[in-house]
Design an enzyme around this catalytic site. Structure first.
Site, PDB file in Angstrom:
ATOM      1  NE  ARG A  90      -0.620  -1.741   6.706  1.00  0.00           N
ATOM      2  CZ  ARG A  90      -1.765  -1.531   6.331  1.00  0.00           C
ATOM      3  NH1 ARG A  90      -2.601  -0.571   7.105  1.00  0.00           N
ATOM      4  NH2 ARG A  90      -2.508  -2.100   5.273  1.00  0.00           N
ATOM      5  CG  ASP A 125       4.301   5.860   7.053  1.00  0.00           C
ATOM      6  OD1 ASP A 125       4.289   6.387   5.692  1.00  0.00           O
ATOM      7  OD2 ASP A 125       3.063   5.083   7.296  1.00  0.00           O
ATOM      8  CB  SER A 145       6.088   0.956  -0.470  1.00  0.00           C
ATOM      9  OG  SER A 145       5.647   0.334   0.855  1.00  0.00           O
ATOM     10  CG  ASP A 150      -2.711   2.607   1.755  1.00  0.00           C
ATOM     11  OD1 ASP A 150      -3.090   2.253   2.642  1.00  0.00           O
ATOM     12  OD2 ASP A 150      -1.206   2.545   1.283  1.00  0.00           O
ATOM     13  CB  ALA A 152      -3.129   1.122  -6.304  1.00  0.00           C
ATOM     14  NE  ARG A 153      -4.934  -2.773  -0.858  1.00  0.00           N
ATOM     15  CZ  ARG A 153      -4.390  -3.114   0.184  1.00  0.00           C
ATOM     16  NH1 ARG A 153      -3.944  -2.164   1.273  1.00  0.00           N
ATOM     17  NH2 ARG A 153      -3.743  -4.244   0.261  1.00  0.00           N
ATOM     18  CG  HIS A 170      -5.241  11.608 -12.216  1.00  0.00           C
ATOM     19  ND1 HIS A 170      -4.077  10.963 -12.282  1.00  0.00           N
ATOM     20  CD2 HIS A 170      -5.707  11.670 -13.460  1.00  0.00           C
ATOM     21  CE1 HIS A 170      -3.672  10.847 -13.583  1.00  0.00           C
ATOM     22  NE2 HIS A 170      -4.577  10.979 -14.270  1.00  0.00           N
ATOM     23  CG  HIS A 177       0.928   1.520   4.407  1.00  0.00           C
ATOM     24  ND1 HIS A 177      -0.288   1.223   3.648  1.00  0.00           N
ATOM     25  CD2 HIS A 177       1.293   0.335   4.667  1.00  0.00           C
ATOM     26  CE1 HIS A 177      -0.166  -0.033   3.338  1.00  0.00           C
ATOM     27  NE2 HIS A 177       0.717  -0.654   4.159  1.00  0.00           N
TER      28      HIS A 177
HETATM   29  P1  NAD Z   1       7.106 -12.949   5.006  1.00  0.00           P
HETATM   30  O1  NAD Z   1       7.065 -13.462   6.363  1.00  0.00           O
HETATM   31  O2  NAD Z   1       6.517 -14.067   3.882  1.00  0.00           O
HETATM   32  O3  NAD Z   1       8.695 -12.877   4.669  1.00  0.00           O
HETATM   33  C1  NAD Z   1       9.611 -12.261   5.596  1.00  0.00           C
HETATM   34  C2  NAD Z   1      10.864 -12.436   5.064  1.00  0.00           C
HETATM   35  O4  NAD Z   1      11.969 -11.736   5.843  1.00  0.00           O
HETATM   36  C3  NAD Z   1      11.254 -14.056   5.440  1.00  0.00           C
HETATM   37  O5  NAD Z   1      11.597 -14.753   4.437  1.00  0.00           O
HETATM   38  C4  NAD Z   1      12.469 -13.993   6.707  1.00  0.00           C
HETATM   39  O6  NAD Z   1      13.371 -14.954   6.618  1.00  0.00           O
HETATM   40  C5  NAD Z   1      12.973 -12.694   6.201  1.00  0.00           C
HETATM   41  N1  NAD Z   1      13.729 -12.059   7.326  1.00  0.00           N
HETATM   42  C6  NAD Z   1      13.356 -11.706   8.599  1.00  0.00           C
HETATM   43  N2  NAD Z   1      14.406 -11.132   9.372  1.00  0.00           N
HETATM   44  C7  NAD Z   1      15.534 -10.744   8.440  1.00  0.00           C
HETATM   45  C8  NAD Z   1      16.568 -10.171   8.303  1.00  0.00           C
HETATM   46  N3  NAD Z   1      17.296  -9.655   9.588  1.00  0.00           N
HETATM   47  N4  NAD Z   1      17.216 -10.217   7.329  1.00  0.00           N
HETATM   48  C9  NAD Z   1      16.896 -10.746   6.335  1.00  0.00           C
HETATM   49  N5  NAD Z   1      15.742 -11.458   5.972  1.00  0.00           N
HETATM   50  C10 NAD Z   1      14.706 -11.641   7.167  1.00  0.00           C
HETATM   51  O7  NAD Z   1       6.416 -11.678   5.087  1.00  0.00           O
HETATM   52  P2  NAD Z   1       5.748 -11.060   3.794  1.00  0.00           P
HETATM   53  O8  NAD Z   1       4.427 -11.354   3.556  1.00  0.00           O
HETATM   54  O9  NAD Z   1       6.645 -11.168   2.559  1.00  0.00           O
HETATM   55  O10 NAD Z   1       5.809  -9.426   4.518  1.00  0.00           O
HETATM   56  C11 NAD Z   1       7.025  -8.687   4.564  1.00  0.00           C
HETATM   57  C12 NAD Z   1       6.665  -7.250   5.298  1.00  0.00           C
HETATM   58  O11 NAD Z   1       6.098  -6.601   4.150  1.00  0.00           O
HETATM   59  C13 NAD Z   1       5.919  -7.392   6.416  1.00  0.00           C
HETATM   60  O12 NAD Z   1       6.298  -6.414   7.317  1.00  0.00           O
HETATM   61  C14 NAD Z   1       4.623  -6.968   5.764  1.00  0.00           C
HETATM   62  O13 NAD Z   1       3.513  -6.437   6.742  1.00  0.00           O
HETATM   63  C15 NAD Z   1       4.999  -5.977   4.823  1.00  0.00           C
HETATM   64  N6  NAD Z   1       3.938  -5.325   3.622  1.00  0.00           N
HETATM   65  C16 NAD Z   1       4.034  -4.072   3.696  1.00  0.00           C
HETATM   66  C17 NAD Z   1       3.103  -3.851   2.646  1.00  0.00           C
HETATM   67  C18 NAD Z   1       3.208  -2.092   2.296  1.00  0.00           C
HETATM   68  O14 NAD Z   1       2.395  -1.768   1.632  1.00  0.00           O
HETATM   69  N7  NAD Z   1       4.177  -1.630   2.823  1.00  0.00           N
HETATM   70  C19 NAD Z   1       2.236  -4.664   1.957  1.00  0.00           C
HETATM   71  C20 NAD Z   1       2.315  -5.960   2.533  1.00  0.00           C
HETATM   72  C21 NAD Z   1       3.147  -6.447   3.278  1.00  0.00           C
END
Ligand code: NAD
Length: 321
Positions: A90, A125, A145, A150, A152-153, A170, A177
Site C-alpha cells: 500500500r 493512513d 477507514s 482488518d 473485521a477480518r 471483540h 492499515h
Molecule cells: P478502481 O481503479 O476500480 O477505481 C478508482 C477510481 O478512481 C476510478 O474510477 C478512477 O477514474 C477514479 N479517479 C482517479 N483519479 C480521480 C480523481 N482525481 N478524481 C475523481 N476520481 C478519480 O480502484 P478501487 O478498486 O475502487 O480502489 C480505490 C482505492 O481504494 C485504491 O487506492 C485501493 O487501494 C483502496 N482500497 C482501500 C481499502 C481500505 O481498506 N482502505 C480497501 C480496498 C481498496
C-alpha cells in the site's frame, strides 16, 4: 449551506466506491447519494445501473454529482485513486494517490462544508493526514477507514478458529492499515472474557501458538485476494457501511478508524487506527487504552512506518488538475 442529515458524496466510481454504494443503498440509511469521478461516462453508467434497482430498496436519490454537492453533505467518502497491483504494498501507491487526493481536497475546499470526510484510498493512513492538512478541518472530521476492515477480518478469523459467532468476539487490529498493523490481543474478548482466560477455559489448542498465525493471515489477506481476483472491494464496501451507520445515525460506535493522534498512546502527529468512538461529529473520543508492552512497542513502530511514508509525500506533492 446547511448540512443535510443523510447525504453522502462518494468520490471515486471504481470497484470500492460502487460496492460501497450498492451495499449502502440497501440499508436505507442514506437519503441521497452523489457519485463523482474523473470518468464522467462511468458515473453516468453506474448511476443508471443502480437507479434501475431503486424500486426494490428503501427510498433514496442517487445522482451523478459535482463537487458543489459537498456543501450540504453529511459524509464525503474518498475512494478515488490507483489500487494495489499484485505484489505491490500500500505504501508504494503513495506518490500517485497523494497527488490525486490533494487535487480532490482542493476541489472540496471550494465549497464550505460541515461534512465528515472518510478517506479510503490507500495508503489510507498517510492520505487521511494529507487530506486533513490540505483541508484544514478539525481532526475529528477527517478520518480514514483505517483498520475497520482488518478488524473485521480479525474477528472473522478468531470466530472461525474458536467456533463462535463473530458477534461474540471483540478484538481490534490497530496501527497502520498495512504491513505494520498490530493485533491488540490485550483488548480481545470472547464471550466477554479476556481471550487468554477464555483459552484456558476452552482448552482446545495452545493459544500462544495460533496468535502469530492468525495475525499474519489478517495482515496478508489483501495480498491473497489481490493475487486471486485483482482487487478487494466487498469487504471494504461493507466496512464503509458500518462507518456510515455510526456517522449518519450518530451511533457512537467503537471503530478502529484512522485518526490524528496528538499524544494518545504516546504518539504525536500521525494518523493511524486505534479504537475510537464514532458519531455524527466524526471521532467523538479516542479511547486511550492500556496495551501490553509488546503491543505498545509495535504500535510505536507502526507510527514510525507511517511517518516514513508521510515524509516521502511531504517532499513531493504537486497537485494535478
Ligand atoms: P478502481 O481503479 O476500480 O477505481 C478508482 C477510481 O478512481 C476510478 O474510477 C478512477 O477514474 C477514479 N479517479 C482517479 N483519479 C480521480 C480523481 N482525481 N478524481 C475523481 N476520481 C478519480 O480502484 P478501487 O478498486 O475502487 O480502489 C480505490 C482505492 O481504494 C485504491 O487506492 C485501493 O487501494 C483502496 N482500497 C482501500 C481499502 C481500505 O481498506 N482502505 C480497501 C480496498 C481498496
Amino acid at each position: 449551506m446547511a448540512k443535510r442529515e443523510r447525504k453522502v458524496v462518494v468520490i471515486g466510481a471504481g470497484s470500492v466506491g460502487t460496492s460501497y454504494i450498492y451495499a449502502l443503498l440497501q440499508t436505507g440509511m442514506a437519503e441521497e447519494v452523489a457519485l463523482i469521478d474523473l470518468d464522467r461516462g462511468r458515473v453516468e453508467g453506474e448511476v443508471m445501473d443502480l437507479s434501475h434497482g431503486l424500486q426494490f430498496i428503501p427510498p433514496v436519490r442517487i445522482k451523478a454529482g459535482e463537487y458543489e454537492d459537498c456543501a450540504d453533505a453529511s459524509m464525503i467518502v474518498v475512494t478515488a485513486g490507483a489500487k494495489q497491483a499484485p505484489g505491490q504494498s500500500r505504501a508504494d501507491l503513495i506518490r500517485t494517490n497523494a497527488k490525486i487526493v490533494t487535487a480532490i481536497c482542493d476541489q472540496i475546499s471550494r465549497y464550505p462544508s460541515e461534512a465528515i470526510l472518510v478517506m479510503v484510498t490507500n495508503p489510507v493512513d498517510t492520505l487521511t493526514q494529507v487530506a486533513l492538512e490540505r483541508l484544514g478541518w478539525p481532526r475529528q472530521r477527517v478520518i480514514g477507514s483505517g483498520t475497520v476492515l482488518d478488524t473485521a477480518r480479525f474477528k472473522f478469523m478468531l470466530s472461525r478458529h474458536c467456533g463462535i459467532d463473530a458477534r461474540n468476539v471483540h478484538a481490534y487490529i490497530i496501527g497502520e492499515h498495512g504491513d505494520s498493523e498490530v493485533a491488540a490481543w490485550s483488548l480481545s474478548h470472547v464471550a466477554g472474557i479476556p481471550i487468554g482466560d477464555y483459552c484456558k477455559i476452552c482448552g482446545v489448542c495452545d493459544s500462544s501458538r495460533y496468535r502469530k498465525q492468525i495475525a499474519e493471515q489478517v495482515r496478508d489477506s489483501a495480498y491473497h485476494i489481490i493475487d486471486y481476483k485483482g482487487s478487494t472491494y466487498y469487504g471494504i464496501g461493507l466496512s464503509l457501511v458500518r462507518i456510515s451507520g455510526a456517522i449518519l445515525r450518530n451511533e457512537n460506535s467503537v471503530l478502529t478508524v484512522s485518526t490524528l493522534l496528538q499524544g494518545e498512546y504516546g504518539i504525536h502527529g500521525i494518523c493511524l487506527s486505534v479504537p475510537c468512538i464514532v458519531g455524527d461529529h466524526g471521532v467523538v473520543r479516542i479511547i486511550d487504552a492500556q496495551l501490553a508492552s509488546d503491543e505498545q512497542e509495535a504500535l510505536t513502530h507502526s507510527a514510525q512506518a507511517i511517518g516514513k511514508t508521510l515524509a516521502t509525500v511531504r517532499q513531493a506533492p504537486t497537485p494535478i488538475a
